[in-house]
Design a protein around this motif. Sequence first.
Motif, PDB file in Angstrom:
ATOM      1  N   PRO A 267      35.927  57.895  35.008  1.00 42.18           N
ATOM      2  CA  PRO A 267      37.273  57.295  35.076  1.00 42.18           C
ATOM      3  C   PRO A 267      37.114  55.722  35.799  1.00 42.18           C
ATOM      4  O   PRO A 267      36.053  55.667  37.018  1.00 42.18           O
ATOM      5  CB  PRO A 267      37.642  58.336  35.603  1.00 42.18           C
ATOM      6  CG  PRO A 267      36.678  59.377  36.832  1.00 42.18           C
ATOM      7  CD  PRO A 267      35.544  58.733  35.455  1.00 42.18           C
ATOM      8  N   PHE A 268      37.558  55.005  35.612  1.00 47.84           N
ATOM      9  CA  PHE A 268      37.594  53.080  36.519  1.00 47.84           C
ATOM     10  C   PHE A 268      38.894  53.046  36.221  1.00 47.84           C
ATOM     11  O   PHE A 268      39.324  53.091  36.083  1.00 47.84           O
ATOM     12  CB  PHE A 268      36.784  52.679  35.331  1.00 47.84           C
ATOM     13  CG  PHE A 268      35.219  52.374  35.186  1.00 47.84           C
ATOM     14  CD1 PHE A 268      34.732  51.796  35.936  1.00 47.84           C
ATOM     15  CD2 PHE A 268      34.404  53.071  34.030  1.00 47.84           C
ATOM     16  CE1 PHE A 268      33.411  52.141  35.523  1.00 47.84           C
ATOM     17  CE2 PHE A 268      33.652  53.424  33.522  1.00 47.84           C
ATOM     18  CZ  PHE A 268      32.693  52.882  34.630  1.00 47.84           C
ATOM     19  N   ALA A 269      39.319  53.015  37.981  1.00 44.90           N
ATOM     20  CA  ALA A 269      40.024  52.868  38.562  1.00 44.90           C
ATOM     21  C   ALA A 269      40.443  50.984  38.272  1.00 44.90           C
ATOM     22  O   ALA A 269      39.724  50.422  38.232  1.00 44.90           O
ATOM     23  CB  ALA A 269      40.625  53.238  39.676  1.00 44.90           C
ATOM     24  N   VAL A 270      41.568  50.397  38.191  1.00 46.50           N
ATOM     25  CA  VAL A 270      41.496  49.262  38.366  1.00 46.50           C
ATOM     26  C   VAL A 270      43.879  48.919  39.051  1.00 46.50           C
ATOM     27  O   VAL A 270      44.072  49.576  39.448  1.00 46.50           O
ATOM     28  CB  VAL A 270      42.466  48.998  36.646  1.00 46.50           C
ATOM     29  CG1 VAL A 270      42.966  47.531  36.592  1.00 46.50           C
ATOM     30  CG2 VAL A 270      41.642  49.426  35.444  1.00 46.50           C
ATOM     31  N   ASP A 271      42.430  48.256  40.111  1.00 46.97           N
ATOM     32  CA  ASP A 271      43.188  47.748  41.735  1.00 46.97           C
ATOM     33  C   ASP A 271      42.251  46.188  42.050  1.00 46.97           C
ATOM     34  O   ASP A 271      41.370  46.326  41.956  1.00 46.97           O
ATOM     35  CB  ASP A 271      43.636  49.251  42.165  1.00 46.97           C
ATOM     36  CG  ASP A 271      42.370  49.867  42.838  1.00 46.97           C
ATOM     37  OD1 ASP A 271      40.992  49.314  43.555  1.00 46.97           O
ATOM     38  OD2 ASP A 271      42.437  50.976  43.213  1.00 46.97           O
ATOM     39  N   SER A 272      42.811  46.905  43.166  1.00 45.10           N
ATOM     40  CA  SER A 272      42.720  45.010  43.912  1.00 45.10           C
ATOM     41  C   SER A 272      41.235  45.169  44.506  1.00 45.10           C
ATOM     42  O   SER A 272      40.282  44.284  44.803  1.00 45.10           O
ATOM     43  CB  SER A 272      43.443  44.750  45.419  1.00 45.10           C
ATOM     44  OG  SER A 272      43.702  46.047  46.010  1.00 45.10           O
ATOM     45  N   ALA A 273      40.579  46.381  44.703  1.00 42.05           N
ATOM     46  CA  ALA A 273      38.655  46.167  45.282  1.00 42.05           C
ATOM     47  C   ALA A 273      38.154  47.409  43.713  1.00 42.05           C
ATOM     48  O   ALA A 273      37.543  46.840  43.551  1.00 42.05           O
ATOM     49  CB  ALA A 273      39.164  48.097  45.441  1.00 42.05           C
ATOM     50  N   HIS A 274      39.312  46.657  42.383  1.00 40.55           N
ATOM     51  CA  HIS A 274      38.740  47.762  40.787  1.00 40.55           C
ATOM     52  C   HIS A 274      39.074  47.139  39.986  1.00 40.55           C
ATOM     53  O   HIS A 274      39.460  46.807  39.406  1.00 40.55           O
ATOM     54  CB  HIS A 274      39.093  48.777  40.814  1.00 40.55           C
ATOM     55  CG  HIS A 274      37.969  50.082  41.773  1.00 40.55           C
ATOM     56  ND1 HIS A 274      39.160  50.866  43.178  1.00 40.55           N
ATOM     57  CD2 HIS A 274      37.099  51.109  41.937  1.00 40.55           C
ATOM     58  CE1 HIS A 274      38.187  51.640  43.836  1.00 40.55           C
ATOM     59  NE2 HIS A 274      37.467  51.268  43.651  1.00 40.55           N
ATOM     60  N   PRO A 275      38.415  45.417  39.595  1.00 42.52           N
ATOM     61  CA  PRO A 275      38.169  44.706  39.023  1.00 42.52           C
ATOM     62  C   PRO A 275      38.913  45.732  37.245  1.00 42.52           C
ATOM     63  O   PRO A 275      37.582  47.074  37.557  1.00 42.52           O
ATOM     64  CB  PRO A 275      37.390  43.627  38.714  1.00 42.52           C
ATOM     65  CG  PRO A 275      36.543  44.614  39.529  1.00 42.52           C
ATOM     66  CD  PRO A 275      36.989  45.236  40.377  1.00 42.52           C
ATOM     67  N   PHE A 276      39.377  45.084  36.543  1.00 44.07           N
ATOM     68  CA  PHE A 276      39.348  45.942  35.459  1.00 44.07           C
ATOM     69  C   PHE A 276      38.057  45.416  34.111  1.00 44.07           C
ATOM     70  O   PHE A 276      37.425  45.021  34.261  1.00 44.07           O
ATOM     71  CB  PHE A 276      39.977  45.162  34.205  1.00 44.07           C
ATOM     72  CG  PHE A 276      40.273  45.505  32.717  1.00 44.07           C
ATOM     73  CD1 PHE A 276      41.919  46.292  32.755  1.00 44.07           C
ATOM     74  CD2 PHE A 276      39.689  45.297  32.282  1.00 44.07           C
ATOM     75  CE1 PHE A 276      42.051  46.887  31.461  1.00 44.07           C
ATOM     76  CE2 PHE A 276      39.776  46.262  30.488  1.00 44.07           C
ATOM     77  CZ  PHE A 276      41.699  46.871  30.532  1.00 44.07           C
ATOM     78  N   PRO A 277      37.026  46.807  33.916  1.00 45.66           N
ATOM     79  CA  PRO A 277      36.228  46.968  33.094  1.00 45.66           C
ATOM     80  C   PRO A 277      36.242  46.450  32.207  1.00 45.66           C
ATOM     81  O   PRO A 277      36.633  46.484  31.340  1.00 45.66           O
ATOM     82  CB  PRO A 277      36.099  48.906  33.714  1.00 45.66           C
ATOM     83  CG  PRO A 277      37.157  49.204  33.518  1.00 45.66           C
ATOM     84  CD  PRO A 277      38.932  48.001  33.929  1.00 45.66           C
ATOM     85  N   TYR A 278      34.462  46.348  32.134  1.00 48.65           N
ATOM     86  CA  TYR A 278      34.565  45.952  30.645  1.00 48.65           C
ATOM     87  C   TYR A 278      34.514  47.035  29.898  1.00 48.65           C
ATOM     88  O   TYR A 278      33.981  47.912  29.955  1.00 48.65           O
ATOM     89  CB  TYR A 278      32.919  45.109  30.622  1.00 48.65           C
ATOM     90  CG  TYR A 278      32.564  44.850  28.951  1.00 48.65           C
ATOM     91  CD1 TYR A 278      33.025  43.786  28.823  1.00 48.65           C
ATOM     92  CD2 TYR A 278      31.810  45.128  28.455  1.00 48.65           C
ATOM     93  CE1 TYR A 278      32.584  43.366  27.674  1.00 48.65           C
ATOM     94  CE2 TYR A 278      31.506  44.760  26.990  1.00 48.65           C
ATOM     95  CZ  TYR A 278      31.885  43.454  26.555  1.00 48.65           C
ATOM     96  OH  TYR A 278      31.483  43.023  25.300  1.00 48.65           O
ATOM     97  N   ILE A 279      35.556  46.369  28.472  1.00 48.65           N
ATOM     98  CA  ILE A 279      35.288  48.238  27.251  1.00 48.65           C
ATOM     99  C   ILE A 279      34.497  47.273  26.088  1.00 48.65           C
ATOM    100  O   ILE A 279      34.848  46.290  25.704  1.00 48.65           O
ATOM    101  CB  ILE A 279      36.093  47.158  26.329  1.00 48.65           C
ATOM    102  CG1 ILE A 279      37.897  47.574  27.882  1.00 48.65           C
ATOM    103  CG2 ILE A 279      37.222  48.613  25.631  1.00 48.65           C
ATOM    104  CD1 ILE A 279      37.714  48.755  29.131  1.00 48.65           C
ATOM    105  N   SER A 280      33.268  47.359  26.085  1.00 51.88           N
ATOM    106  CA  SER A 280      31.722  47.462  25.215  1.00 51.88           C
ATOM    107  C   SER A 280      32.695  46.842  23.440  1.00 51.88           C
ATOM    108  O   SER A 280      33.475  48.181  23.067  1.00 51.88           O
ATOM    109  CB  SER A 280      31.093  47.930  25.028  1.00 51.88           C
ATOM    110  OG  SER A 280      31.444  49.515  25.128  1.00 51.88           O
ATOM    111  N   GLY A 281      32.089  46.219  23.500  1.00 54.51           N
ATOM    112  CA  GLY A 281      32.852  46.707  21.188  1.00 54.51           C
ATOM    113  C   GLY A 281      32.716  47.913  20.416  1.00 54.51           C
ATOM    114  O   GLY A 281      31.543  48.708  21.397  1.00 54.51           O
TER     115      GLY A 281
END
Length: 700
Positions: free
Chosen positions: A154-168
């Motif tokens: 799981p990849f959280a998105v917050d100030s310490a965790h940027p939005f993860p790369y979503i592969s094609g």
Amino acid sequence: MSTESAPTPAGPTTELPADRFMDREEGWLRFNQRVLELAEDEDIPLLERARFLAIFSSNLDEFFMVRVAGLKRRLATGLAVASSSGHRPRALLERISLFTHELMLRQAACFEDSVAPALRDAGIRIVRWGELDDDEREYLHGYFLRSVYPLVTPFAVDSAHPFPYISGRSLNLAVTVRDPLDERRMFARVKVPSSLPRFIEPGPRPGGRFVPVEDVIAAHLPQLFEGMQILEHHAFRVTRNADLEVDEDETDDLVTSLENELLRRRFGPLVRLEVEETISAEVLSILTEELGAEEEEIYRVPGPLNLAGLAQIADADRPELRFQPMVPVEPRALTMGDLFSTIRGREVLVHHPYESFATTTERFLAMAAADPAVVAIKQTLYRTSGDSPIVEALIEAANAGKEVVVLVEIKARFDEQNNIQWARKLELAGCHVVYGVVGLKTHCKLSMVIRKDDDGLLRRYCHVGTGNYNPSTARIYEDFGLFSSEPEVGEDVSDLFNSLTGFSRKKHYRRLLVAPAALREGLLQQISQEIENSLKGDPARIRIKVNSLVDEEIIDALYRASQAGVGVDLWVRGSCVLRAGVPGLSENIRVRSILGRFLEHSRIFVFANGWRPQVWIGSADLMPRNLDRRVEALVRISDPEQCRRLVGLMDLAMAATTSSWRLEPDGTWTRHTHGEDGLPLVDLQDSLRGDRHLRVVEGG
């Protein structure tokens, strides 16, 4: 764009209308619409309908990854030049978006309202988590812990965790959670591991029930976000630009440069965002902003997403729900003695998949590898299978001390990595491997065996084909291959291999037409000859079978032929930008498309040529890339009986009694499956499957 086209050497010189071409992209989408119509056809076996839905999805992925990506790249670089249809890239992208939205909703409706209910009636159910019973959920809990949990991050998105790369082409879950300690709402992304099956059976034994893999992961989100409240989750999927750009003039090592470019392919710009229609406005807003998606790039469809995964369902062990099995036959000419002596006696033309690829093309190379009289083998490889017996035969030949030269086209789109691996394996075995010609893709299908025969002479045995040396696709792709030991064919193939491996500007051959040097010119000359013959009152007719027809110069020549009274029959599987049946322009042109159990892949060119028909088969479609930027080869068929058989095949495809799609003047395609009497029209592929006389196309 000027409306004036360069006149052909003979025939009318009237001005051709500016709107004589349709959009290539729209033509391709109409081809995929025809695939969808097969999925909608309730007369087709049920699992095959599911497979056509999967093919539709896979086709659409590639369309976005290449064609839409190319249009967006043109916009980004400022090359917003209008296409031949008059549409600029921005307007064309808007037209594509509207049409594709319509097709994707139509696909979803076909699945939800027709295919899925029919599957349920047949005992095959695609169920969601809420439809499972307690035992099934218990089994999937164990499955998740064993086979899914170790793979999921799981990849959280917050100030310490940027939005993860979503592969094609990855399937993902967008998750919103709440921290019960401070009531904060947070966004996270969970990627569905690509190594997992698209659908999971909720039990240890096959039971005809399948659960989308994202449902299994979604049901276990509390374990991935322990201590958090799961507020909502939605599936989404991203398609990215996957076209490669390698400057061959600026690189010293094409293989290394291509491998680096393949790594960058995963990070190409977004071209499509697919979301389930139930997605909340809040979550969609986050995805849109973080991914930089524009409104026209967002596709809201009923779940489940990625119906390409239905290929897994189509492979279910239910033979009564699939096409009847077909066992390819061995050509009669090759059952009457030694393979090389047979080819030495006469040329043999084989038609796959009706005639066996294994006992013809594979056997040809396997025997060459094992035959002590064979001294050398030369081979082109564009696409091949993962367990290719052809590659193994080439390796065996090299190990036996034979001279083996293999031209591996490592720029074959989406097969680049596979071909690099095969090339290195061949090199390790001692084969001489060539990676093609700078600036061109090598797409011709050639094999040559040099053998010292019993008479003491070195003789060249050649195979010129219309399809790849791929045993897997040879079972479902329709193709032709010519085996020949005729000296003029051997000399041509030798000269072409010398051109591919060395330096040569040879243009004219004996029985081959080769691109890019002379194929366009040769076809235009033959069209011009038909025009001249028509004006003289001699027999004049053109019959062509290709996968795509988009080359403007060739199309204009065909328009001129029509205006001169030449009958033009075009059998086009995919994209066609020619307008057929337009008064004063193309009323003598008929265009048909045939799709079905097998992928029509062969290319055939037939010119009446007065009383001396010219018949060609080969690798080239009528596209600028094939005629100008690829090495392609057509071989002229010299045996009269073989010519008659190929003409007969063309006539069968164009007959009013044969089921097909017919191109209308407005660019739409109309499917004709029944005659005016209500009876089914002839299915061409079934006819060939059941008629050995049509299948065995050999010299007398």
